[in-house]
Design an enzyme around this catalytic site. Structure first.
Site, short mmCIF file in Angstrom:
data_model
loop_
_atom_site.label_atom_id
_atom_site.label_comp_id
_atom_site.label_asym_id
_atom_site.label_seq_id
_atom_site.Cartn_x
_atom_site.Cartn_y
_atom_site.Cartn_z
N CYS A 182 -8.76 -3.78 -1.45
CA CYS A 182 -8.71 -2.45 -2.05
C CYS A 182 -8.83 -2.59 -3.56
O CYS A 182 -8.12 -3.40 -4.17
CB CYS A 182 -7.39 -1.76 -1.68
SG CYS A 182 -7.18 -0.14 -2.45
N CYS A 194 -5.18 -1.44 -5.19
CA CYS A 194 -3.92 -2.17 -5.05
C CYS A 194 -4.10 -3.62 -4.59
O CYS A 194 -3.12 -4.33 -4.44
CB CYS A 194 -3.00 -1.45 -4.08
SG CYS A 194 -3.56 -1.52 -2.37
N CYS A 244 -1.80 2.03 -0.72
CA CYS A 244 -1.85 2.99 -1.84
C CYS A 244 -2.53 4.31 -1.49
O CYS A 244 -2.67 5.17 -2.35
CB CYS A 244 -2.53 2.36 -3.04
SG CYS A 244 -4.30 2.09 -2.81
N CYS A 265 -6.45 3.24 2.52
CA CYS A 265 -5.65 2.03 2.34
C CYS A 265 -4.20 2.35 2.71
O CYS A 265 -3.64 3.34 2.24
CB CYS A 265 -5.75 1.57 0.89
SG CYS A 265 -4.67 0.16 0.50
N CYS A 278 -17.60 2.69 7.77
CA CYS A 278 -18.57 2.97 6.71
C CYS A 278 -17.77 3.11 5.42
O CYS A 278 -17.12 4.12 5.18
CB CYS A 278 -19.31 4.26 7.07
SG CYS A 278 -20.71 4.61 6.04
#
Length: 182
Positions: free
Chosen positions: A90, A93, A149, A146, A169
């Site tokens: 991510c 984070c 976060c 995510c 995707c």
């Protein structure tokens, strides 16, 4: 005589959900709900940054995609054609999200993955992602965020390769690639 309109099953299901539960994260392939305060939840939430702090930390494009649920233009992402071995994290984070081993070319214009890192069969409880119902474009889709976060990453569709048949995707701008063993 009144004409009856046929409502797709998934819209009827969505209408039956209480409004408050529509925005709750959905985890796992079977749609198990993860609630932020539940003792059994595997959600690893840290206090979220304020909007102004996210703006300082991210580029304008990263902020638009991850914090405002935007999308990058198709075929524009830096990881679309990346073939290196490693892990996609991510951008907000640094949580590990997708392995290069599960990346494939879907021809859709965005990096595509057949499963999230940490998936075991249909169990996504040890992954870094959550699924959420998304009706923002007038149709029902499944948003991928995510778990750490709550950054918007992209969407998952049921038209991917076997055995799961899923296509995650994901926006390149929502990811940070770390080369190495996947």
């Amino acid at each position: 005589m009144a004409r009856l309109l046929r409502v797709p099953w998934n819209l009827r299901f969505l209408e039956a959900l209480p409004r408050a539960s529509r925005s709750r994260p959905v985890s796992g392939a079977l749609g198990t709900r993860a609630r932020h305060g539940d003792a059994g939840s595997l959600t690893k939430h840290e206090p979220s940054l304020a909007k102004s702090e996210w703006r300082k930390k991210l580029t304008p494009e990263q902020f638009y995609v991850t914090r405002e649920k935007g999308t990058e233009p198709p075929f524009s992402g830096i990881y679309l054609n990346n073939r290196e071995s490693g892990m996609y994290h991510c951008v907000c984070c640094d949580s590990p999200l997708f392995s290069s081993e599960k990346k494939y070319c879907s021809g859709t214009g965005w990096p595509s993955f057949s499963e999230a890192h940490g998936t075991s069969g249909s169990d996504e409880s040890n992954t870094g992602i959550l699924r959420r119902v998304d009706t923002s474009l007038g149709s029902v889709r499944t948003e991928v965020v995510c778990k750490q976060c709550e950054a918007h990453l992209g969407h998952v569709f049921p038209d991917g390769p076997g055995p799961s048949g899923q296509r995650f995707c994901i926006n390149s701008v929502a990811l940070k690639f770390k080369p190495g063993k996947a």
